[in-house]
Design a protein around this motif. Structure first.
Motif, PDB file in Angstrom:
ATOM      1  N   ALA A  97     -25.819  25.748 -24.494  1.00  0.00           N
ATOM      2  CA  ALA A  97     -24.286  25.013 -24.334  1.00  0.00           C
ATOM      3  C   ALA A  97     -24.754  23.954 -23.845  1.00  0.00           C
ATOM      4  O   ALA A  97     -25.171  24.282 -22.235  1.00  0.00           O
ATOM      5  N   ILE A  98     -24.084  22.934 -24.726  1.00  0.00           N
ATOM      6  CA  ILE A  98     -24.501  22.096 -23.260  1.00  0.00           C
ATOM      7  C   ILE A  98     -22.370  21.457 -22.881  1.00  0.00           C
ATOM      8  O   ILE A  98     -21.693  21.419 -24.181  1.00  0.00           O
ATOM      9  N   ASN A  99     -22.256  21.912 -21.181  1.00  0.00           N
ATOM     10  CA  ASN A  99     -20.803  22.140 -21.583  1.00  0.00           C
ATOM     11  C   ASN A  99     -19.900  21.125 -21.045  1.00  0.00           C
ATOM     12  O   ASN A  99     -21.126  19.909 -20.236  1.00  0.00           O
ATOM     13  N   THR A 100     -19.474  19.653 -21.274  1.00  0.00           N
ATOM     14  CA  THR A 100     -19.309  18.459 -21.159  1.00  0.00           C
ATOM     15  C   THR A 100     -17.000  18.101 -20.259  1.00  0.00           C
ATOM     16  O   THR A 100     -16.530  19.499 -21.452  1.00  0.00           O
ATOM     17  N   ALA A 101     -16.984  17.480 -20.262  1.00  0.00           N
ATOM     18  CA  ALA A 101     -15.634  17.260 -20.024  1.00  0.00           C
ATOM     19  C   ALA A 101     -14.788  17.406 -20.774  1.00  0.00           C
ATOM     20  O   ALA A 101     -12.884  17.525 -21.355  1.00  0.00           O
ATOM     21  N   SER A 102     -15.123  16.669 -22.177  1.00  0.00           N
ATOM     22  CA  SER A 102     -14.644  16.561 -23.506  1.00  0.00           C
ATOM     23  C   SER A 102     -14.558  17.945 -24.512  1.00  0.00           C
ATOM     24  O   SER A 102     -14.111  18.018 -25.633  1.00  0.00           O
ATOM     25  N   GLY A 103     -15.561  18.961 -23.802  1.00  0.00           N
ATOM     26  CA  GLY A 103     -15.441  19.960 -25.210  1.00  0.00           C
ATOM     27  C   GLY A 103     -17.039  20.689 -24.709  1.00  0.00           C
ATOM     28  O   GLY A 103     -17.924  20.103 -23.729  1.00  0.00           O
ATOM     29  N   THR A 104     -17.438  21.546 -25.989  1.00  0.00           N
ATOM     30  CA  THR A 104     -19.106  22.167 -25.307  1.00  0.00           C
ATOM     31  C   THR A 104     -19.543  21.674 -26.806  1.00  0.00           C
ATOM     32  O   THR A 104     -19.290  21.458 -28.112  1.00  0.00           O
ATOM     33  N   ILE A 105     -21.215  21.251 -26.869  1.00  0.00           N
ATOM     34  CA  ILE A 105     -21.254  20.403 -27.607  1.00  0.00           C
ATOM     35  C   ILE A 105     -22.501  21.961 -27.550  1.00  0.00           C
ATOM     36  O   ILE A 105     -23.364  22.632 -26.742  1.00  0.00           O
ATOM     37  N   THR A 106     -23.340  22.686 -28.813  1.00  0.00           N
ATOM     38  CA  THR A 106     -23.650  23.498 -29.100  1.00  0.00           C
ATOM     39  C   THR A 106     -24.566  23.342 -29.839  1.00  0.00           C
ATOM     40  O   THR A 106     -25.028  22.727 -30.930  1.00  0.00           O
ATOM     41  N   MET A 107     -26.336  23.121 -29.271  1.00  0.00           N
ATOM     42  CA  MET A 107     -27.061  23.404 -29.737  1.00  0.00           C
ATOM     43  C   MET A 107     -27.811  24.225 -30.629  1.00  0.00           C
ATOM     44  O   MET A 107     -27.319  25.794 -30.615  1.00  0.00           O
ATOM     45  N   ASP A 108     -29.154  24.277 -31.786  1.00  0.00           N
ATOM     46  CA  ASP A 108     -30.053  25.377 -32.484  1.00  0.00           C
ATOM     47  C   ASP A 108     -30.915  24.859 -31.027  1.00  0.00           C
ATOM     48  O   ASP A 108     -31.223  26.705 -32.073  1.00  0.00           O
ATOM     49  N   THR A 109     -31.151  25.018 -30.010  1.00  0.00           N
ATOM     50  CA  THR A 109     -32.379  25.447 -29.140  1.00  0.00           C
ATOM     51  C   THR A 109     -31.300  25.811 -27.723  1.00  0.00           C
ATOM     52  O   THR A 109     -29.693  26.039 -28.057  1.00  0.00           O
ATOM     53  N   THR A 110     -32.619  26.422 -26.549  1.00  0.00           N
ATOM     54  CA  THR A 110     -31.648  26.945 -25.572  1.00  0.00           C
ATOM     55  C   THR A 110     -32.344  25.529 -24.867  1.00  0.00           C
ATOM     56  O   THR A 110     -33.449  25.098 -25.010  1.00  0.00           O
TER      57      THR A 110
END
Length: 280
Positions: free
Chosen positions: A95-108
Motif C-alpha cells: 500500500a502507498i497511503n496518500t492524502a487522497s486515498g490508497t494506491i495498491t501495488m501488486d508487489t511490496t
C-alpha cells in the motif's frame, strides 16, 4: 479533489490489472529514465534502477522523489518512507497511503542495496504524475510526465505546482486575513468579491453577479492577468465554500482558459510539507 480521487482509483485499478509492468522487457534489460523527455542520470551511490522478474522497473524512492521536487524523510521505527509529509510507503507493504486515498501495488516495497525500492509507475502515480515507456534494442526508457495541459486539466497537484513556481501565476482566493497570515510563495490575493457586482444590496437583483465584460477586464488587468501565463487558483476546502471554482468560472467567462485549481487547496499544500511564505 473528486477528480483526483477518481484518477487515483483508475490508476490503482491499472496497477492491479497490469502488474505495474513498465513495458515488455526482461530482467536483463537496461533501464533509462527521463522527466518530461529529458534524460536523467542517477549516481550509483543513490541506488540503481533495475527491471525485476515481473517486468517492473524498480527505482529507489528518495532520489526519484527528490528529482520530482518532493521531500523525503525516513521513519526508522516503522520502516516507512514519507514523501511530502503525507505519502507513506512502508517496507513490506503493498500500500502507498496518500492524502487522497490508497494506491495498491501488486508487489511490496523492498530494501535493495540499502535503499527502499518500489515500481516507478507507482512512485510517479503517488505524486500525481504519469509514466510512458519504450523498449528499444533491449533498453527500456521510462518517461515521467509532469507537464500539465491546463486547458484539459481542472486540477493540478501540490508537487506539480512547486515545480512550476515562477512560471505560473498563483491566485489565492481566501480572505485577506488568511492570505496575510500565510500563503504560497509569490501568490496574489484575489477575493471573489473583487470580481463581482456588490454595488447593489444583498438580495437585490444583480447582487454578487460576475462583473460585466469591460469592468471584469479592467480588474483582471490591474492584477496583471493577460491570459498568456498559466494560472493556478487555490482556496481552502476545509474552510471555504468553493471560491476557487467560482474564480475559475469567472476567468473562463473572461476568455482565460489556461487556469486550473490546486487539488486540495492550501490545506493540501501545507499537509504535503511544502513551504509557505508569509508576506510575499
Amino acid at each position: 479533489m473528486k477528480l483526483f480521487k477518481k484518477l487515483l482509483v483508475l490508476l490503482t485499478m491499472m496497477a492491479m490489472l497490469f502488474g505495474m509492468s513498465i513495458t515488455s522487457a526482461s530482467a536483463s534489460a537496461q533501464p533509462g529514465l527521463a522527466i518530461d523527455g529529458k534524460t536523467i542520470s542517477i549516481s550509483s551511490s543513490y541506488g540503481t534502477p533495475f527491471i525485476d522478474s515481473a517486468n517492473r522497473m524498480q527505482v529507489p524512492i528518495r532520489v526519484i522523489a527528490e528529482k520530482l521536487g518532493a521531500n523525503v524523510s525516513w521513519d526508522k521505527n516503522t520502516q516507512t518512507a514519507v514523501i511530502n509529509g503525507t505519502i507513506k510507503i512502508k517496507v513490506g507493504s503493498a500500500a502507498i497511503n496518500t492524502a487522497s486515498g490508497t494506491i495498491t501495488m501488486d508487489t511490496t516495497a523492498v530494501i535493495h542495496d540499502g535503499r527502499v525500492y518500489i515500481p516507478l509507475r507507482a512512485m510517479a502515480n503517488a505524486l500525481g504524475f504519469e509514466v510512458t515507456a519504450t523498449n528499444q534494442n533491449g533498453t527500456v526508457c521510462a518517461n515521467i510526465t509532469t507537464q500539465a495541459d491546463l486547458a484539459q486539466n481542472i486540477y493540478v497537484t501540490s508537487p506539480w505546482l512547486k515545480s512550476k513556481l515562477g512560471n505560473v501565476t498563483v491566485i489565492d482566493v481566501r480572505s485577506a486575513k488568511d492570505y496575510d497570515a500565510d500563503h504560497i510563495q509569490g501568490a496574489i490575493n484575489i477575493y471573489w468579491a473583487s470580481l463581482s457586482n456588490l454595488a447593489v444590496k444583498q438580495g437585490e437583483n444583480g447582487w454578487a453577479e460576475v462583473l460585466d465584460a469591460d469592468a471584469l477586464g479592467k480588474v483582471l488587468g490591474s492584477y496583471g492577468l493577460d491570459g498568456e501565463t498559466p494560472i493556478v487558483i487555490y482556496g481552502d476546502p476545509a474552510t471555504g465554500w468553493g471560491e476557487d471554482g467560482r474564480t475559475l468560472f469567472t476567468l473562463n467567462m473572461a476568455g482565460i482558459n489556461n487556469a486550473c485549481i490546486l487539488d486540495g487547496g492550501y490545506s493540501a499544500w501545507v499537509a504535503s510539507g511544502l513551504a509557505a511564505k508569509s508576506g510575499l
